[in-house]
Design a protein around this motif. Structure first.
Motif, PDB file in Angstrom:
ATOM      1  N   ARG A 249     -12.496   3.735   7.684  1.00 51.71           N
ATOM      2  CA  ARG A 249     -11.139   3.201   7.649  1.00 51.71           C
ATOM      3  C   ARG A 249     -10.914   2.209   8.779  1.00 51.71           C
ATOM      4  O   ARG A 249     -10.211   1.212   8.622  1.00 51.71           O
TER       5      ARG A 249
ATOM      6  N   GLY B 102      -7.180   0.904   0.402  1.00 48.34           N
ATOM      7  CA  GLY B 102      -7.657  -0.173  -0.453  1.00 48.34           C
ATOM      8  C   GLY B 102      -6.569  -1.148  -0.865  1.00 48.34           C
ATOM      9  O   GLY B 102      -6.731  -2.365  -0.775  1.00 48.34           O
ATOM     10  N   THR B 103      -5.446  -0.616  -1.296  1.00 51.93           N
ATOM     11  CA  THR B 103      -4.418  -1.503  -1.822  1.00 51.93           C
ATOM     12  C   THR B 103      -3.805  -2.363  -0.721  1.00 51.93           C
ATOM     13  O   THR B 103      -3.804  -3.592  -0.808  1.00 51.93           O
ATOM     14  N   GLY B 104      -3.315  -1.718   0.310  1.00 49.13           N
ATOM     15  CA  GLY B 104      -2.658  -2.466   1.378  1.00 49.13           C
ATOM     16  C   GLY B 104      -3.608  -3.404   2.097  1.00 49.13           C
ATOM     17  O   GLY B 104      -3.315  -4.579   2.282  1.00 49.13           O
TER      18      GLY B 104
ATOM     19  N   TYR C 297       5.476   7.671  11.149  1.00 51.05           N
ATOM     20  CA  TYR C 297       6.577   7.140  10.341  1.00 51.05           C
ATOM     21  C   TYR C 297       7.868   7.009  11.154  1.00 51.05           C
ATOM     22  O   TYR C 297       8.571   6.013  11.083  1.00 51.05           O
TER      23      TYR C 297
ATOM     24  N   PHE D 276       1.213  11.906  10.873  1.00 51.90           N
ATOM     25  CA  PHE D 276       1.752  10.807  10.078  1.00 51.90           C
ATOM     26  C   PHE D 276       3.288  10.803  10.097  1.00 51.90           C
ATOM     27  O   PHE D 276       3.913   9.755  10.106  1.00 51.90           O
TER      28      PHE D 276
ATOM     29  N   PHE E 159      -0.199  -0.232   6.245  1.00 50.10           N
ATOM     30  CA  PHE E 159      -1.004   0.789   6.917  1.00 50.10           C
ATOM     31  C   PHE E 159      -2.440   0.502   6.518  1.00 50.10           C
ATOM     32  O   PHE E 159      -2.804   0.653   5.358  1.00 50.10           O
ATOM     33  N   LEU E 160      -3.206   0.071   7.495  1.00 49.07           N
ATOM     34  CA  LEU E 160      -4.559  -0.386   7.196  1.00 49.07           C
ATOM     35  C   LEU E 160      -5.514   0.782   7.002  1.00 49.07           C
ATOM     36  O   LEU E 160      -5.260   1.894   7.446  1.00 49.07           O
TER      37      LEU E 160
ATOM     38  N   GLU F 156      -9.344   9.346  11.663  1.00 47.27           N
ATOM     39  CA  GLU F 156      -9.595   9.049  10.255  1.00 47.27           C
ATOM     40  C   GLU F 156     -11.006   8.521  10.009  1.00 47.27           C
ATOM     41  O   GLU F 156     -11.409   8.344   8.864  1.00 47.27           O
TER      42      GLU F 156
ATOM     43  N   ARG G  10       6.045   3.968   1.079  1.00 49.17           N
ATOM     44  CA  ARG G  10       6.909   5.105   1.425  1.00 49.17           C
ATOM     45  C   ARG G  10       7.758   4.794   2.651  1.00 49.17           C
ATOM     46  O   ARG G  10       8.897   5.225   2.752  1.00 49.17           O
TER      47      ARG G  10
ATOM     48  N   GLY H 206       0.854  -1.199   0.000  1.00 53.15           N
ATOM     49  CA  GLY H 206       0.000   0.000   0.000  1.00 53.15           C
ATOM     50  C   GLY H 206       0.883   1.239   0.000  1.00 53.15           C
ATOM     51  O   GLY H 206       2.084   1.166   0.294  1.00 53.15           O
ATOM     52  N   SER H 207       0.291   2.364  -0.333  1.00 52.14           N
ATOM     53  CA  SER H 207       1.084   3.575  -0.557  1.00 52.14           C
ATOM     54  C   SER H 207       1.874   4.033   0.668  1.00 52.14           C
ATOM     55  O   SER H 207       3.072   4.327   0.575  1.00 52.14           O
ATOM     56  N   ALA H 208       1.214   4.101   1.817  1.00 55.03           N
ATOM     57  CA  ALA H 208       1.908   4.607   3.001  1.00 55.03           C
ATOM     58  C   ALA H 208       3.048   3.670   3.398  1.00 55.03           C
ATOM     59  O   ALA H 208       4.142   4.118   3.749  1.00 55.03           O
TER      60      ALA H 208
HETATM   61  N1  GDP Z   1       2.522   7.433   8.395  1.00 51.98           N
HETATM   62  C1  GDP Z   1       1.727   7.696   7.352  1.00 51.98           C
HETATM   63  N2  GDP Z   1       0.563   7.046   7.270  1.00 51.98           N
HETATM   64  C2  GDP Z   1      -0.226   7.302   6.216  1.00 51.98           C
HETATM   65  C3  GDP Z   1       0.132   8.197   5.194  1.00 51.98           C
HETATM   66  N3  GDP Z   1      -0.868   8.200   4.251  1.00 51.98           N
HETATM   67  C4  GDP Z   1      -1.784   7.341   4.705  1.00 51.98           C
HETATM   68  N4  GDP Z   1      -1.424   6.802   5.890  1.00 51.98           N
HETATM   69  C5  GDP Z   1      -2.151   5.805   6.685  1.00 51.98           C
HETATM   70  O1  GDP Z   1      -2.250   4.648   5.900  1.00 51.98           O
HETATM   71  C6  GDP Z   1      -3.600   4.251   5.752  1.00 51.98           C
HETATM   72  C7  GDP Z   1      -3.753   3.600   4.395  1.00 51.98           C
HETATM   73  O2  GDP Z   1      -3.447   4.541   3.395  1.00 51.98           O
HETATM   74  P1  GDP Z   1      -2.680   4.140   2.063  1.00 51.98           P
HETATM   75  O3  GDP Z   1      -1.473   3.337   2.358  1.00 51.98           O
HETATM   76  O4  GDP Z   1      -2.472   5.403   1.296  1.00 51.98           O
HETATM   77  O5  GDP Z   1      -3.769   3.208   1.376  1.00 51.98           O
HETATM   78  P2  GDP Z   1      -3.557   2.157   0.190  1.00 51.98           P
HETATM   79  O6  GDP Z   1      -2.461   2.631  -0.689  1.00 51.98           O
HETATM   80  O7  GDP Z   1      -4.883   2.126  -0.541  1.00 51.98           O
HETATM   81  O8  GDP Z   1      -3.290   0.862   0.839  1.00 51.98           O
HETATM   82  C8  GDP Z   1      -4.383   5.506   6.012  1.00 51.98           C
HETATM   83  O9  GDP Z   1      -5.661   5.225   6.506  1.00 51.98           O
HETATM   84  C9  GDP Z   1      -3.554   6.208   7.041  1.00 51.98           C
HETATM   85  O10 GDP Z   1      -3.824   5.699   8.329  1.00 51.98           O
HETATM   86  C10 GDP Z   1       1.385   8.878   5.300  1.00 51.98           C
HETATM   87  O11 GDP Z   1       1.783   9.677   4.454  1.00 51.98           O
HETATM   88  N5  GDP Z   1       2.134   8.579   6.409  1.00 51.98           N
END
Ligand code: GDP
Ligand code: MG
Length: 373
Positions: free
Chosen positions: A137, A102-104, A181, A177, A98-99, A133, A20, A15-17
């Motif tokens: 979520r 959608g992806t993760g 991190y 966030f 990071f729950l 949030e 990163r 997932g995106s977060a």
């Molecule tokens: N630490 C951190 N957490 C994030 C960030 N963006 C999103 N999140 C967390 O990660 C969760 C999932 O987001 P994301 O990974 O973007 O979703 P996915 O890509 O669809 O799996 C969110 O509900 C937030 O709790 C970020 O930039 N930093």
């Protein structure tokens, strides 16, 4: 296969977060730990320097899942074999997600489950979204945690709220966030070191799993040497979401110069703060390349111990157990440790509008203090 490869572990951020986070983590972890960022959003993957693995197909895929875990699940199922082929079978796998997205949330249980069923030692670290949030979520996270429990040897649940500490009134979600991190990458560094078998005394991933097949654990505190080793900073621990933790695993990663007394202070502080903990397992490691002081990770569970914690092998690992040429165990005398916790224990050597951006970030919603409950 070289010795080095045999000792490798793969840490994947799904997932995106989490993808990163892998970018932040890669420079910090031991050499034998490989980090891999997995996401469907090519715009995220393109910005990372860590190795990446793209999910998804079709028109929408490159833009992420738009917060729909069904897409994540579907894309992961299609990529499952490619994912297994990508992993070195002799490695242990740590999946971080990071729950709440959608992806993760969709893909992690599928990908980790695939590795778990193939016999790899698989640990899942699920980060529960901030309460701020919102419930949607939260619900996605709860469902994914349920699945992760069935698709890994060890499940570590981390509440993002617990990682924040005392919040200034005007802290934005984005700043929150950042803190999440920072804490998590410190925690993952320690965890990766433990699983990679970096001179760790006394603690193995099996200890994290507790007596049963699976245990839900929470990270109560993690951080670096900035603070906490001072007794005055005890309150750092008190914001745990757990009311009466029963078992704990405390992992300490020290630099070469870290004085013994600092480690002992940490252990004593933790004991004092966790009067209900029946068993606190302490593991320490020296990372020779570390410049800084101590990094600390405490994992606690509300489950009582059903079985003795000390287990010299990985729980459910097929591959790591038999591998040769592991790093040599360092001697690490924990002289002042009481209750004989290192006595008679064999050292363990292991080791426009972007729908993918959360609404509260897009709209610039600010967090006001720490949500209660
Ligand atoms: N630490 C951190 N957490 C994030 C960030 N963006 C999103 N999140 C967390 O990660 C969760 C999932 O987001 P994301 O990974 O973007 O979703 P996915 O890509 O669809 O799996 C969110 O509900 C937030 O709790 C970020 O930039 N930093
Ligand atoms: Mg995304």
């Amino acid at each position: 296969m070289t010795e080095n490869q045999q000792n490798r572990i793969s840490v994947v951020g799904i997932g995106s977060a989490a993808a990163r986070l892998m970018d932040l983590l890669q420079p910090r972890v031991p050499r034998e730990v490989r980090c891999l960022a997995i996401d469907s959003d090519r715009r995220v993957l393109e910005t990372l320097s860590v190795e990446s693995f793209a999910l998804g197909s079709g028109n929408r895929a490159s833009l992420g899942s738009g917060g729909d875990p069904r897409r994540g699940r579907e894309w992961a199922a299609a990529a499952a074999q490619r994912f297994l082929d990508e992993l070195d079978p002799a490695t242990a796998l740590v999946g971080v997600v990071f729950l709440g997205g959608g992806t993760g949330s969709g893909a992690a249980p599928v990908l980790l489950g695939e590795a778990y069923r193939s016999g790899m030692f698989t640990a899942a670290v699920g980060v529960v979204p901030l309460e701020a949030e919102g419930p949607r979520r939260g619900d996605i996270a709860a469902a994914a945690l349920d699945e992760l429990r069935r698709s890994s040897d060890v499940e570590v649940r981390v509440n993002a709220d617990d990682l924040l500490g005392t919040l200034p009134e005007d802290l934005s979600v984005e700043q929150a966030f950042e803190r999440v991190y920072a804490s998590l990458s410190a925690a993952m560094t320690v965890l990766a070191g433990v699983i990679a078998g970096r001179c760790v005394i006394n603690v193995s991933p099996a200890d994290l799993a507790g007596g049963g097949d699976h245990a839900v654990l929470s990270v109560m505190y993690c951080g670096s040497d900035t603070g906490f080793v001072r007794k005055g900073e005890k309150q750092e621990l008190s914001h745990s979401g757990l009311v009466h933790p029963k078992r704990g695993v405390l992992l300490l990663l020290s630099g070469r110069q870290t004085p013994m007394h600092r480690m002992n202070t940490v252990v004593e502080c933790v004991r004092a703060l966790l009067p209900d903990v029946e068993e606190l397992k302490v593991g320490a490691a020296v990372d020779r390349s570390r410049k800084g002081g101590l990094e600390v990770l405490l994992l606690v569970s509300e489950t009582s111990s059903a079985a003795p914690m000390s287990s010299p092998t990985f729980a459910g690992t097929a591959s790591i157990r038999g591998s040769h040429g592991r790093p040599v165990q360092e001697e690490f005398a924990f002289e002042a440790a009481r209750r004989g916790r290192f006595k008679d224990v064999q050292p363990t050597i292991h080791a426009g509008q972007d729908l993918d951006i959360p609404t509260f970030i897009r709209r610039g919603i600010r967090l006001r203090g720490r949500p209660s409950g």
